[in-house]
Write an enzyme that holds these catalytic residues in place. Structure first.
Site, short mmCIF file in Angstrom:
data_model
loop_
_atom_site.label_atom_id
_atom_site.label_comp_id
_atom_site.label_asym_id
_atom_site.label_seq_id
_atom_site.Cartn_x
_atom_site.Cartn_y
_atom_site.Cartn_z
N SER A 187 0.80 -1.23 0.00
CA SER A 187 0.00 0.00 0.00
C SER A 187 0.82 1.27 0.00
CB SER A 187 -0.97 -0.01 1.18
OG SER A 187 -0.30 -0.31 2.38
N HIS A 215 -5.51 -3.02 -2.93
CA HIS A 215 -5.15 -2.07 -4.00
C HIS A 215 -5.12 -2.71 -5.38
CE1 HIS A 215 -4.27 0.81 -0.87
NE2 HIS A 215 -3.68 -0.19 -0.23
N LYS A 246 -12.20 1.07 -1.89
CA LYS A 246 -11.14 1.69 -2.70
C LYS A 246 -11.61 1.72 -4.16
CE LYS A 246 -7.86 1.06 0.90
NZ LYS A 246 -7.02 0.18 1.67
C1 LIG Z 1 -7.11 0.02 3.18
C2 LIG Z 1 -6.48 -1.29 3.46
C3 LIG Z 1 -7.08 -2.22 4.31
C4 LIG Z 1 -8.28 -1.87 5.15
O1 LIG Z 1 -9.43 -1.80 4.38
P1 LIG Z 1 -10.64 -0.91 4.89
O2 LIG Z 1 -11.80 -1.41 4.15
O3 LIG Z 1 -10.28 0.50 4.57
O4 LIG Z 1 -10.75 -1.13 6.37
C5 LIG Z 1 -6.51 -3.45 4.44
N1 LIG Z 1 -5.38 -3.77 3.78
C6 LIG Z 1 -4.76 -2.90 2.97
C7 LIG Z 1 -3.52 -3.32 2.26
C8 LIG Z 1 -5.28 -1.63 2.79
O5 LIG Z 1 -4.65 -0.75 2.03
#
Ligand SMILES: *Cc1c(COP(=O)(O)O)cnc(C)c1O
Length: 402
Positions: A187, A215, A246
Site C-alpha cells: 500500500s 489495492h 477503494k
Molecule cells: C485500506 C487497506 C485495508 C483496510 O481496508 P478498509 O476497508 O479500509 O478497512 C486493508 N489492507 C490494505 C492493504 C489496505 O490498504
C-alpha cells in the site's frame, strides 16, 4: 496525570514532525476537491491522495444505487449477520463475489465484511490457532499486523519479497499448519507481491496463502478481478481478501476462499459475529459497482488509469533521474516519491499544497524510518493535464528544495 501524559506525547510527536492532522473536505471524492486549509477557509485542490482508483466514489450511478437500496431495504440492518441482520442484498452480493473469484478459487464462497480491517482480523484470528505458524511479509498493512498480534499462532516475519528467507523459515517450521500472509499490492510502495513464487513455495511446504488485495481489486487483472487474475493463479491454497471502499468506490470488504474456510469464518471470526451487519443499501450499491467494474465502463476506466500511470512515470521518472528523491518501482496507481526525512516530506507536501495540489506526506510508523515519502495516487478520474501539472510543480520543487 493522564492529560499531562498525553500532552507530553503529543508534544514529542510535534517535535519529530510526526503529528497527524485531518483535513475536512467539502466536496465528494474526485480529482478536484474543496479542502479546508489551516486558516479555516476552504479552496479547491487537485487531489492525488485517494484510493478511489477507478473514480467511482463520486459516480452518480452509485449514489443512486445507495438511495435505491435504502428505499428498498431500509437504512440499517438492525443486527449482526448471525442474529437477523443478514439480508437479501448481502446474500446476493456474496454470491456475485464468489462468482467473480471462481476462475481463481475452487469451490469458492465469499463473506462480506463491514471493512477490510475487520476482514483481516477475522482471517488471521480464525485461522491462526495454536497449531499454526503465520509467515508475515515485512511491509504488510497495519490490519494484517494487528490480526497476527491477536492470533494465537506463532508469528514469523520475512523481509520484503525475500523468497529465499521465507523458504528457509518454512523448511524449519514444525507447526502442522502454515499460513503465508501478504499484501497483493503493497500500500505504501505500489509494488506487487511475487504471488506465483509464493504459491510455488506454499505447494512445496504445504502452506496456505492469505492475500490482501486492497489495492489490486478492481484495478489489476482481467476485468479488474485483481492480483490473482493478474498472474493467472488458481489454487485451493489461496485465501483472498478484497476491499470495497477503494476501487469499488463505496465501503466494505470480502474474503473469498474454499467454502470450508468460509464456513469456519462464519463460526469463529469475532469481527464478523460480534458486529452489526453493514447497511443493506451498501451491499445493494456494491452489486451495481461490481457490474460497472467488470463492464465496458470499467474497462475504459482501467485503460485510462494505465495511460496516466505510464505518463507520470515517463515524465517524473525522467526529470528526477540522478536526483536524491526517487520514484518507487511501481506499475500500479500507487506512485510513491521517496524523499527520506520527515521534515523534507512535510515541506514538499506543504509546497505542493501552496500550489493547489493535495498529496499527503507519509511518515513512520506507516513506513520505515528514513523513507518518508509523498504517496501519489492516480485515479481514472484524473485528466492528462492534471498529471502534467503535478509533474511541473514537483520538478520545480525538486530543484529548489533538494
Ligand atoms: C485500506 C487497506 C485495508 C483496510 O481496508 P478498509 O476497508 O479500509 O478497512 C486493508 N489492507 C490494505 C492493504 C489496505 O490498504
Amino acid at each position: 496525570m493522564l492529560l499531562e501524559h498525553l500532552q507530553r506525547q503529543l508534544a514529542e510527536r510535534d517535535a519529530q514532525s510526526l503529528r497527524r492532522r485531518r483535513r475536512t473536505t467539502e466536496t465528494p471524492c474526485g480529482r478536484e476537491q474543496r479542502v479546508q486549509g489551516p486558516d479555516g477557509t476552504s479552496r479547491p485542490m487537485l487531489a492525488f491522495c485517494s484510493n478511489d482508483y477507478l473514480g467511482l466514489a463520486g459516480h452518480p450511478a452509485l449514489a443512486t444505487a445507495i438511495a435505491e437500496g435504502a428505499a428498498r431495504h431500509g437504512a440499517g440492518s438492525g443486527a449482526s449477520h448471525l442474529i437477523s441482520g443478514h439480508g437479501r442484498a448481502h446474500a446476493e452480493l456474496e454470491d456475485q463475489l464468489a462468482d467473480w473469484m471462481a476462475p481463481h478459487l475452487p469451490e469458492p464462497r465469499a463473506l462480506f465484511f463491514c471493512t477490510g480491517y475487520m476482514a483481516n482480523l477475522a482471517v488471521l484470528t480464525a485461522l491462526g490457532d495454536a497449531q499454526t505458524t503465520l509467515f508475515c511479509e515485512a511491509l504488510n498493512h497495519a490490519s494484517l499486523i494487528d490480526g497476527a498480534r491477536l492470533a494465537r499462532a506463532e508469528v514469523v516475519k520475512y523481509p520484503h519479497c525475500d523468497l529465499a528467507t521465507l523458504a528457509t523459515q518454512l523448511a524449519d517450521c514444525r507447526s502442522p499448519l502454515r499460513l503465508i500472509v501478504t499484501d497483493g499490492v503493497f500500500s505504501m510502495d505500489g509494488d506487487i507481491a511475487p504471488l506465483p513464487e509464493l504459491l510455488a513455495l506454499a505447494e512445496r511446504h504445504d502452506a496456505w496463502i492469505v492475500v490482501d488485495d486492497a489495492h489490486g481489486f478492481g484495478v489489476l487483472g482481467e476485468r479488474g478481478r485483481g492480483c490473482l487474475s493478474h498472474f493467472g493463479l488458481r489454487s485451493e491454497r489461496l485465501i483472498y481478501m478484497g476491499t470495497l471502499g477503494k476501487a469499488a468506490g463505496i465501503a466494505g470488504a470480502f474474503v473469498a476462499a474454499h467454502r470450508t474456510v468460509i464456513d469456519w469464518l462464519v463460526q469463529s471470526a469475532r469481527t464478523y459475529i460480534y458486529t452489526t451487519a453493514a447497511p443493506p443499501a451498501v451491499a445493494h450499491a456494491l452489486s451495481t459497482s461490481l457490474r460497472l467494474i467488470e463492464g465496458e465502463e470499467g474497462e475504459q476506466r482501467r485503460r485510462h488509469l494505465q495511460a496516466l500511470i505510464a505518463l507520470l512515470r515517463r515524465r517524473l521518472g525522467g526529470a528526477l533521474a540522478g536526483h536524491r528523491w526517487r520514484l518507487a518501482e511501481s506499475l500500479t496507481a500507487i506512485q510513491p516519491l521517496i524523499v527520506g526525512s520527515n521534515e523534507d516530506a512535510l515541506a514538499l507536501s506543504a509546497r505542493l499544497e501552496a500550489q493547489g495540489l493535495w498529496v499527503p506526506a507519509i511518515r513512520p510508523p506507516t513506513v520505515p524510518a528514513g523513507t518518508a515519502r509523498l504517496r501519489i495516487t492516480l485515479s481514472a478520474d484524473h485528466r492528462r493535464e492534471d498529471v502534467d501539472r503535478l509533474v511541473e510543480v514537483l520538478v520545480q520543487a525538486a530543484e529548489e528544495l533538494a
